[in-house]
Motif scaffolding. Structure first.
Motif, short mmCIF file in Angstrom:
data_model
loop_
_atom_site.label_atom_id
_atom_site.label_comp_id
_atom_site.label_asym_id
_atom_site.label_seq_id
_atom_site.Cartn_x
_atom_site.Cartn_y
_atom_site.Cartn_z
N VAL A 5 0.85 -1.17 0.00
CA VAL A 5 0.00 0.00 0.00
C VAL A 5 0.89 1.22 0.00
N TRP A 18 -6.82 2.19 -3.33
CA TRP A 18 -7.33 1.46 -2.17
C TRP A 18 -8.25 0.34 -2.65
N GLY A 30 -2.71 -3.13 3.50
CA GLY A 30 -4.03 -2.51 3.63
C GLY A 30 -4.62 -2.67 5.02
N PHE A 157 -12.95 1.55 4.36
CA PHE A 157 -11.61 1.02 4.60
C PHE A 157 -11.56 -0.51 4.63
N LEU A 232 -9.32 8.79 1.54
CA LEU A 232 -9.30 7.86 0.43
C LEU A 232 -9.76 8.58 -0.83
#
Length: 490
Positions: A5, A18, A30, A157, A232
């Motif tokens: 990531v 993401w 992640g 997330f 994000l």
């Protein structure tokens, strides 16, 4: 090979790439990023909940400071933050795609300074009129709005198979703010000690101390979000797409269930200090063991409901949200009937007669025990309903597309955005219960506070029965035909 990531960041703390549903991406870093954002989201939301419910316990201390308010006026002060908080949840949810989860956590944390500092100013002036207290109590609703933006942000997330536990932990950490403010505020302001065994200090009550303490915590939450949270860049959504959930039948059906679970949790949490104070008060000086002081038992309910919420999410991940939700409502019916039976044994106006107050106090352990069981059921139901929301939207996307196609990927991305919007809408509607529950206990047309309490619990029992029937009929009786997935997946 795992994909680390990294991603290009267009500005500070923006993540461009993401993909939590990709196992390699998730295991390659992640998970750690999601966990870090979850931790600080929990802290910010915890402070927000504490500020939101600061009036639930401080309202009764106003009497000790010389403010002559009636029970109806005190219950309204308790209810107003819940009304404003419920109304703010919708715009707070939409703010996450617009401004970024980290950025909005910074803004919403700083906004908590308004209700805390106004509170500190007002309680130090005994001439402050009641309408000013109402306005200041209303501003505390910004703490309730924090829940919606926090839940919507964390939903982006985590992968779908881990949302139940993650959202449950996020919500539980916030909900614990209710319990801690009710436990710690009396100590901070110089009131009674643990379980009322220590009386007010010689210097009197200083409610402003709690307000200043939480203003400092709000600044700390704001700084933590600035330093350690992320936005994000993949989270984009137009207001038109977000508002689509308002026109969907599923949103309103789940809202009815969430009124029963979260509305009960936040409403009971707000009203419980006053319920105990009005129905079980023993005049001072009281013998050890009979002095039941509202503040140091009220925190137990919110604490139990908060701690059981992540278990609700975990159980929903394991056995299905619909099954766990139905079990929660059945338990709420049983234990609410227990509370109602206990309340029917009480005599009104215990503060006017020490003998009556002492007789009522004998029923307090049963009252508290049944009430804590209700709180446990609401916490589990909160977690399971929030598991159902993304599961149903994901099932709809999968039912309408072919696996492995670009259309399926686009539909799943849209389902994640819409389910986050649905979390906000359903959370907003559910929080309205936090406004209605205290008002039901204060209904002046019913008569004395004890009669209003009995009537309120009768209505609540009937509502829980309706919610249980709705859950069974819509999500358990024919789940495959109605939603295209098995019962355990809902």
């Amino acid at each position: 090979m795992s994909t680390p990531v990294t991603g290009t960041r267009r500005t500070r703390r923006w993540i461009e790439d993401w993909r939590p549903e990709d196992p390699d991406f998730w295991e390659g870093g992640g998970r750690a990023v999601a966990r870090r954002n979850l931790v600080w989201s929990i802290f910010a939301e915890h402070v927000g909940f504490s500020v939101w419910l600061i009036w639930s316990v401080s309202s009764a201390f106003l009497l000790a400071q010389g403010f002559a308010f009636t029970p109806q006026q005190l219950f309204l002060l308790v209810a107003l933050p819940n009304l404003v908080g419920s109304l703010l949840r919708l715009p707070y949810t939409f703010a996450v795609p617009k401004f970024g989860g980290r950025n909005w956590t910074i803004v919403s944390g700083a906004m908590l300074l308004v209700p805390t500092l106004l509170f500190a100013y007002a309680v130090q002036d005994p001439t402050t009129p009641y309408w000013v207290f109402c306005l200041i109590a209303a501003t505390a609703g910004v703490g309730g709005g924090n829940f919606a933006s926090s839940m919507a942000n964390i939903n982006f997330f985590y992968p779908s198979d881990k949302k139940g536990a993650a959202l449950g932990l996020n919500a539980a950490g916030g909900n614990l703010g209710v319990s801690l403010i009710q436990l710690l505020l009396p100590v901070m302001v110089g009131g009674a000690g643990i379980f009322g065994l220590v009386q007010a200090s010689g210097s009197g009550i200083h409610l402003e101390r709690a307000a200043y303490a939480y203003a400092g915590l709000a600044l700390l939450a704001t700084a933590a979000a600035w330093l350690w949270m992320d936005n994000l860049a993949t989270v984009t959504s137009s207001p038109r797409e977000q508002l689509q959930v308002v026109r969907q039948r599923q949103t309103w059906l789940l809202s009815l269930l969430y009124i029963g679970t979260f509305g009960s949790f936040i409403g009971y949490s707000a009203a419980m200090p006053l319920l105990i104070r009005l129905n079980f008060w023993v005049p001072e000086p009281a013998p050890l063991g009979t002095g039941i002081y509202f503040a140091f038992y009220a925190f137990l309910g919110a604490g139990v409901g908060s701690l059981t919420r992540p278990f609700g999410g975990w159980m929903a991940d394991r056995w299905g949200g619909a099954r766990v939700t139905l079990a929660s409502f059945v338990a709420m019916v049983v234990f609410t009937l227990g509370v109602l039976w206990t309340v029917n044994q009480l005599t009104p106006n215990p503060g006017a007669d020490p003998a009556v107050a002492t007789a009522n106090a004998a029923w307090f352990p049963l009252f508290l025990g049944f009430f804590l069981c209700i709180f446990a059921a609401t916490g589990i139901g909160n977690g399971s309903v929030y598991k159902m929301i993304p599961a149903l939207w994901k099932a709809s996307a999968e039912r309408e597309t072919v696996p492995g196609t670009p259309e399926r990927a686009a539909a799943l991305a849209s389902a994640t955005r819409q389910s986050s919007s649905a979390l906000g809408v359903i959370g907003a509607v559910g929080a309205v219960g936090g406004f209605l529950v205290p008002l039901a206990f204060a209904a002046p047309w019913v008569g004395d506070p004890l009669s209003a309490t009995r009537a309120a619990f009768t209505v609540f029992t009937a509502y829980y029965v309706g919610c249980a029937a709705l859950t069974w009929a819509l999500y358990l009786r024919r789940p495959v035909r109605a939603h295209g997935l098995a019962t355990a997946e809902i």
